[in-house]
Structures are given as structure tokens and as C-alpha cells.
Design a protein around this motif. Structure first.
Motif, PDB file in Angstrom:
ATOM      1  N   THR A  80      69.838  13.948   6.908  1.00 45.03           N
ATOM      2  CA  THR A  80      68.899  14.921   7.454  1.00 45.03           C
ATOM      3  C   THR A  80      67.706  15.083   6.508  1.00 45.03           C
ATOM      4  O   THR A  80      67.750  15.841   5.554  1.00 45.03           O
ATOM      5  N   GLN A  81      66.632  14.362   6.827  1.00 45.11           N
ATOM      6  CA  GLN A  81      65.419  14.413   6.024  1.00 45.11           C
ATOM      7  C   GLN A  81      64.550  15.590   6.464  1.00 45.11           C
ATOM      8  O   GLN A  81      64.641  16.063   7.594  1.00 45.11           O
ATOM      9  N   TYR A  82      63.693  16.039   5.571  1.00 51.35           N
ATOM     10  CA  TYR A  82      62.846  17.197   5.857  1.00 51.35           C
ATOM     11  C   TYR A  82      61.595  17.121   4.983  1.00 51.35           C
ATOM     12  O   TYR A  82      61.521  16.336   4.027  1.00 51.35           O
ATOM     13  N   CYS A  83      60.626  17.951   5.313  1.00 54.23           N
ATOM     14  CA  CYS A  83      59.418  18.065   4.485  1.00 54.23           C
ATOM     15  C   CYS A  83      58.939  19.504   4.559  1.00 54.23           C
ATOM     16  O   CYS A  83      59.483  20.316   5.314  1.00 54.23           O
ATOM     17  N   ASP A  84      57.892  19.834   3.800  1.00 52.33           N
ATOM     18  CA  ASP A  84      57.454  21.235   3.772  1.00 52.33           C
ATOM     19  C   ASP A  84      56.707  21.638   5.033  1.00 52.33           C
ATOM     20  O   ASP A  84      56.670  22.804   5.394  1.00 52.33           O
ATOM     21  N   GLY A  85      56.081  20.680   5.724  1.00 56.39           N
ATOM     22  CA  GLY A  85      55.358  20.996   6.949  1.00 56.39           C
ATOM     23  C   GLY A  85      53.967  21.534   6.719  1.00 56.39           C
ATOM     24  O   GLY A  85      53.241  21.827   7.683  1.00 56.39           O
ATOM     25  N   ARG A  86      53.569  21.625   5.456  1.00 52.94           N
ATOM     26  CA  ARG A  86      52.226  22.114   5.122  1.00 52.94           C
ATOM     27  C   ARG A  86      51.445  21.043   4.369  1.00 52.94           C
ATOM     28  O   ARG A  86      50.438  20.536   4.838  1.00 52.94           O
ATOM     29  N   GLN A  87      51.915  20.691   3.170  1.00 48.21           N
ATOM     30  CA  GLN A  87      51.267  19.620   2.416  1.00 48.21           C
ATOM     31  C   GLN A  87      51.627  18.248   2.990  1.00 48.21           C
ATOM     32  O   GLN A  87      50.861  17.300   2.866  1.00 48.21           O
ATOM     33  N   VAL A  88      52.820  18.166   3.594  1.00 43.46           N
ATOM     34  CA  VAL A  88      53.311  16.917   4.169  1.00 43.46           C
ATOM     35  C   VAL A  88      53.789  17.192   5.593  1.00 43.46           C
ATOM     36  O   VAL A  88      54.470  18.196   5.829  1.00 43.46           O
ATOM     37  N   THR A  89      53.434  16.333   6.531  1.00 46.57           N
ATOM     38  CA  THR A  89      53.935  16.457   7.901  1.00 46.57           C
ATOM     39  C   THR A  89      55.005  15.396   8.142  1.00 46.57           C
ATOM     40  O   THR A  89      54.963  14.315   7.553  1.00 46.57           O
ATOM     41  N   CYS A  90      55.945  15.704   9.014  1.00 38.04           N
ATOM     42  CA  CYS A  90      57.066  14.785   9.239  1.00 38.04           C
ATOM     43  C   CYS A  90      57.631  14.993  10.645  1.00 38.04           C
ATOM     44  O   CYS A  90      58.610  15.715  10.832  1.00 38.04           O
ATOM     45  N   PRO A  91      57.058  14.362  11.653  1.00 37.94           N
ATOM     46  CA  PRO A  91      57.579  14.484  13.022  1.00 37.94           C
ATOM     47  C   PRO A  91      59.049  14.070  13.089  1.00 37.94           C
ATOM     48  O   PRO A  91      59.461  13.100  12.433  1.00 37.94           O
ATOM     49  N   ASN A  92      59.821  14.810  13.849  1.00 38.94           N
ATOM     50  CA  ASN A  92      61.254  14.559  14.066  1.00 38.94           C
ATOM     51  C   ASN A  92      62.132  14.932  12.878  1.00 38.94           C
ATOM     52  O   ASN A  92      63.335  14.693  12.901  1.00 38.94           O
ATOM     53  N   TRP A  93      61.549  15.486  11.834  1.00 34.45           N
ATOM     54  CA  TRP A  93      62.325  16.038  10.720  1.00 34.45           C
ATOM     55  C   TRP A  93      62.164  17.553  10.726  1.00 34.45           C
ATOM     56  O   TRP A  93      61.241  18.092  11.339  1.00 34.45           O
ATOM     57  N   MET A  94      63.033  18.234  10.006  1.00 34.66           N
ATOM     58  CA  MET A  94      62.866  19.667   9.833  1.00 34.66           C
ATOM     59  C   MET A  94      61.731  19.935   8.850  1.00 34.66           C
ATOM     60  O   MET A  94      61.620  19.262   7.822  1.00 34.66           O
ATOM     61  N   THR A  95      60.883  20.896   9.178  1.00 34.10           N
ATOM     62  CA  THR A  95      59.888  21.368   8.213  1.00 34.10           C
ATOM     63  C   THR A  95      60.389  22.676   7.622  1.00 34.10           C
ATOM     64  O   THR A  95      60.869  23.556   8.340  1.00 34.10           O
ATOM     65  N   GLN A  96      60.263  22.790   6.318  1.00 28.91           N
ATOM     66  CA  GLN A  96      60.811  23.966   5.635  1.00 28.91           C
ATOM     67  C   GLN A  96      60.087  25.242   6.047  1.00 28.91           C
ATOM     68  O   GLN A  96      60.723  26.264   6.333  1.00 28.91           O
ATOM     69  N   TRP A  97      58.748  25.195   6.083  1.00 23.55           N
ATOM     70  CA  TRP A  97      58.024  26.395   6.500  1.00 23.55           C
ATOM     71  C   TRP A  97      58.276  26.705   7.977  1.00 23.55           C
ATOM     72  O   TRP A  97      58.356  27.875   8.375  1.00 23.55           O
ATOM     73  N   GLY A  98      58.434  25.676   8.778  1.00 24.57           N
ATOM     74  CA  GLY A  98      58.764  25.899  10.183  1.00 24.57           C
ATOM     75  C   GLY A  98      60.121  26.556  10.348  1.00 24.57           C
ATOM     76  O   GLY A  98      60.308  27.421  11.212  1.00 24.57           O
ATOM     77  N   SER A  99      61.085  26.159   9.507  1.00 26.85           N
ATOM     78  CA  SER A  99      62.410  26.775   9.585  1.00 26.85           C
ATOM     79  C   SER A  99      62.368  28.235   9.174  1.00 26.85           C
ATOM     80  O   SER A  99      63.120  29.059   9.699  1.00 26.85           O
ATOM     81  N   CYS A 100      61.479  28.566   8.237  1.00 29.85           N
ATOM     82  CA  CYS A 100      61.315  29.975   7.843  1.00 29.85           C
ATOM     83  C   CYS A 100      60.797  30.798   9.014  1.00 29.85           C
ATOM     84  O   CYS A 100      61.307  31.886   9.298  1.00 29.85           O
ATOM     85  N   SER A 101      59.803  30.254   9.705  1.00 32.27           N
ATOM     86  CA  SER A 101      59.237  30.960  10.854  1.00 32.27           C
ATOM     87  C   SER A 101      60.285  31.180  11.948  1.00 32.27           C
ATOM     88  O   SER A 101      60.382  32.276  12.521  1.00 32.27           O
ATOM     89  N   LEU A 102      61.092  30.152  12.209  1.00 27.52           N
ATOM     90  CA  LEU A 102      62.120  30.293  13.236  1.00 27.52           C
ATOM     91  C   LEU A 102      63.181  31.311  12.819  1.00 27.52           C
ATOM     92  O   LEU A 102      63.671  32.087  13.650  1.00 27.52           O
ATOM     93  N   GLY A 103      63.550  31.319  11.551  1.00 29.12           N
ATOM     94  CA  GLY A 103      64.508  32.313  11.069  1.00 29.12           C
ATOM     95  C   GLY A 103      63.984  33.724  11.229  1.00 29.12           C
ATOM     96  O   GLY A 103      64.724  34.635  11.624  1.00 29.12           O
TER      97      GLY A 103
END
Length: 421
Positions: A280-303
């Protein structure tokens, strides 16, 4: 990226807590009466707090200034944590310094420190330097890999079942750096370190859980497929963000992250008809984008919007992802009985628990000794409650999953040292 440094003189009102745990590097036993001097990293010679360790090698929790909470809940250029330097001394031991302990607001930070005896002929580095958190600093982005590894090549080593390992061998650099050190780290300690380096402990618990599950599944994929050993290396995983997770030698961890790891450390992520843990790969979603992976900042927003851990994970990895449980936990004397042990419980599992607690009490003198009679009475509950207090678990006096395996973990460490002595 231009970074705004936090200054105690300009930001007031937010605080985090710091506890320092001091042990001997020889046997991991607690060191009593160690002195810890704390200063702000911007003024290292100016001691703002001085505390000493108790019989469990722990200081009291110290309240320290921290930036506003919103800095760690919303992407931005302001550093969301404050940094402190520590100088640790103890009679009979060499002093050690820690630079850059990270304090988040409304959060308890736990800084582990191992001291070397004065007469130890093999010196360790007296200074620990904690670099920027991955969400604030600049680190190489993850090199994309397939989430399921091929395991049918001739000569490839693959485990027959998913096992939580006792130890992770961490190569502190990219795989090709032969000069980088290898560190042998207990599995749970490794996950807590990585999670504290990769996400902010102030995030919603569901977000913490989702990210920790992703970190554990990624790690267990490396273990299960013997990924690096099959390439001729002698380690489990690296500390390079380009290849794996960020693990930082000597860094502080956070109580909120530690509690989640202790509750779910035997879990990982699966897909139907796939035996290996998912990478399960992921990235921060801000400095780095990663389609089809979890973004850390996105997971914060969903939480923050009320999503559960599995809902967060399925949002990013698709509806077929699910939480699985490892078939075995390596290096433990006996598995959890499957139900909580409390006053009135009896039997062999209670006796095993009491034997382990009594052995631990010989090293951690704050924990009351208990007679191993197989009956869970008030004395056993009192010993359990003190153990939970020492090791940062909810003080219930009840042995649940997290407490059982924490007791086993500490017991194994103590008895292994005794066997080597």
C-alpha cells in the motif's frame, strides 16, 4: 519551499507534553535518576526545564510550547511542531544529546534514549539528530511499484504464511548505499517510528488507523516476499522514502500513534484471492501527487469528515481492499487467550501472565510482584494497572489484546538478556 520557523516569542497558547524514557543500551533496563535538560533548539544553551527519571527510567510529562493546532490539520508552509534539544546524563553512563525532538500541540511525545556505560569499549554516536518531518521537509518521492509482487520466479524466497516478525532490519539509506548502517528494530517500535515520521499525531484517530494499516501492510509485504533478500541484500527494508518509508534513528514517537499500533499491530491489508499483504503505497498529496494511492492530507480530510479507517482506505485503494489478520506473531511465549483477563479469570493463561509480570517486576520495581497461582485477583489487577501506567497503556487493570502482547514483548526482552548474562 520557504518555511516559516516557529518562535515561542511570536506564537503563544499552544502546548504539547514530553516524556523522556531512559534505558541502558546494554540490556534495555531502565535508568533511574538520569537528568534530562531541555532547551529550545533555537537557544540550545538555555535550559528551560530540568527533570529526572524515576525507577522506570521515565521523566514526568513536561508541558512545552508548540505551534497552533491548525498548522498540523491543514497543509501549509508553517512548521506545525516545535523542536527541542535534550541533554541526558546519568551516574555511570556517558551523556547523550538529542537535537530536534518534535512537539505537537495537544499531544504527548515520548522520547526514547539509550545510554552507554562509561566503561563500554564500543562507543556509540553521542548525538541523535532528528531531521524534518516528511510532511514538512523535502524528501524523495516514492518510486512506484506494483502493489502485488510476483512470487513464482525460480529460487525466490517467499514465506509460506503471513507472520508478524519479531524484528525488522532497517537499512538507514537507499539500498545501493553500502556504507549505511543496518538497525535491528522490534516490529512494533519500527511501525511507531515510521508513523510518527510520516503523519501527524494530531490527526483524527480513524486517519491515524488507516495510515498505520497502510504502513504495516507495506512493511509486511516486504517481509512476506523477502523483497530485499531476494536481491542479495541483508536487510528487511530501507529508510529511504524513494523505496520505502521514512524511519529515523532515535526519533520521538507519539502516544496517540503508539496506542493505535499496540491495538492493531497484527493487521494488514488484503485483496480477494491475493495471499500476500498489499504493498500500500501513499504520498502526501500536496508536494507529491499519486493517483490510485492514498494521500496523507486527503486521509486527514476524510477522517475529519467522519470516515472510518476502512472507508478511508477504500476511498483511495478501491472497494476490494479489506483488513486481514496475520496467522502468527513471532517471538512471543503464548498467544492472547482471545478474551480479556480480569478479576475472576483463572487458568493457565492467567498463570502465564502472572509469571511474566513477576519477572518484569524484578526490573521495573514500580510494578508490584504477583504470585503465579492462576487466579486473577486484586493483586494481579494492581500489578497490571501499574504495568499499563509504566508502558503508556490505558490503566484499566484488565489484560486486553494490547496489554497481553505488550507484557509478552517486555518479558521476552528481559528474559533474553538474562539468558545472555
Amino acid at each position: 519551499m520557504q518555511k516559516k520557523l516557529y518562535s515561542c516569542a511570536t506564537e503563544q497558547g499552544s502546548h504539547g507534553l514530553l516524556q523522556v524514557n531512559v534505558v541502558s543500551i546494554i540490556n534495555n533496563f531502565p535508568i533511574q535518576n538520569a537528568t534530562v535538560r531541555i532547551s529550545n533548539t533555537t537557544a540550545p544553551g538555555n535550559t528551560i526545564e530540568e527533570v529526572t527519571t524515576n525507577s522506570s527510567g521515565q521523566t514526568e510529562e513536561v508541558s512545552l510550547d508548540a505551534p497552533p493546532l491548525e498548522y498540523s490539520l491543514t497543509p501549509g508552509d508553517s512548521r506545525p511542531y516545535s523542536e527541542y534539544d535534550l541533554v541526558i546524563t546519568a551516574p555511570g553512563f556517558k551523556s547523550r544529546t538529542v537535537s530536534g525532538t518534535e512537539i505537537l500541540p495537544d499531544t504527548t511525545s515520548i522520547q526514547p534514549v539509550a545510554l552507554e556505560p562509561e566503561d563500554d569499549p564500543q562507543p556509540i554516536n553521542p548525538s541523535i539528530v532528528i531531521p524534518d518531518h516528511t510532511l514538512y521537509g523535502n524528501y524523495p518521492p516514492k518510486i512506484a511499484e506494483a502493489e502485488v509482487k510476483p512470487v513464482n520466479e525460480s529460487g525466490e524466497i517467499v514465506l509460506s504464511r503471513v507472520v508478524v516478525p519479531q524484528t525488522i532490519v532497517v537499512h538507514d539509506g537507499p539500498p545501493s548505499d553500502s556504507s549505511a548502517s543496518n538497525y535491528y528494530v522490534p516490529y512494533r517500535d519500527y511501525i511507531k517510528n515510521v508513523a510518527s515520521s510520516e503523519i501527524y499525531a494530531t490527526w483524527p484517530q480513524s486517519t491515524l488507523t488507516a495510515n498505520i494499516l497502510a504502513i504495516m501492510s507495506f512493511t509486511l509485504n516486504r517481509v512476506y516476499t523477502e523483497w530485499y533478500r531476494n536481491q542479495g541484500y541483508d536487510f528487511t527494508i530501507t529508510s529511504s522514502t524513494a523505496y520505502d518509508h521514512k524511519w529515523i534513528y532515535g526519533r520521538n514517537i507519539y502516544e496517540s500513534i503508539s496506542l493505535v499500533v499496540d491495538e492493531i499491530f497484527d493487521n494488514y491489508l488484503s485483496r480477494p484471492d491475493v495471499k500476500q499483504p498489499i504493498l500500500t503505497q501513499y504520498c502526501d498529496g500536496r508536494q507529491v501527487t499519486c493517483p490510485n494511492w492514498m494521500t496523507q492530507w486527503g486521509s486527514c480530510s476524510l477522517g475529519e469528515r467522519g470516515y472510518s479507517p476502512i472507508e478511508i482506505l477504500r476511498h483511495f485503494y478501491g472497494p476490494s481492499i479489506y483488513i486481514n489478520t496475520a496467522e502468527q506473531i513471532a517471538g512471543i511465549p503464548a498467544s492472547w487467550p482471545g478474551e480479556n483477563l480480569t478479576i475472576g479469570s483463572s487458568g493457565q493463561k492467567v498463570r502465564q501472565l502472572q509469571e511474566q509480570l513477576d519477572a518484569i517486576a524484578t526490573v521495573y520495581s514500580a510494578i508490584p510482584h504477583v504470585a503465579p497461582d492462576g487466579f486473577y485477583g486484586p493483586n494481579t489487577a494492581a500489578s497490571v494497572r501499574e504495568f499499563q501506567s509504566v508502558f503508556g497503556l490505558p490503566q484499566t487493570g484488565i489484560v486486553d489484546f494490547a496489554t497481553w502482547y505488550k507484557i509478552s514483548h517486555i518479558y521476552v526482552g528481559i528474559t533474553r538478556i538474562a539468558e545472555l548474562s
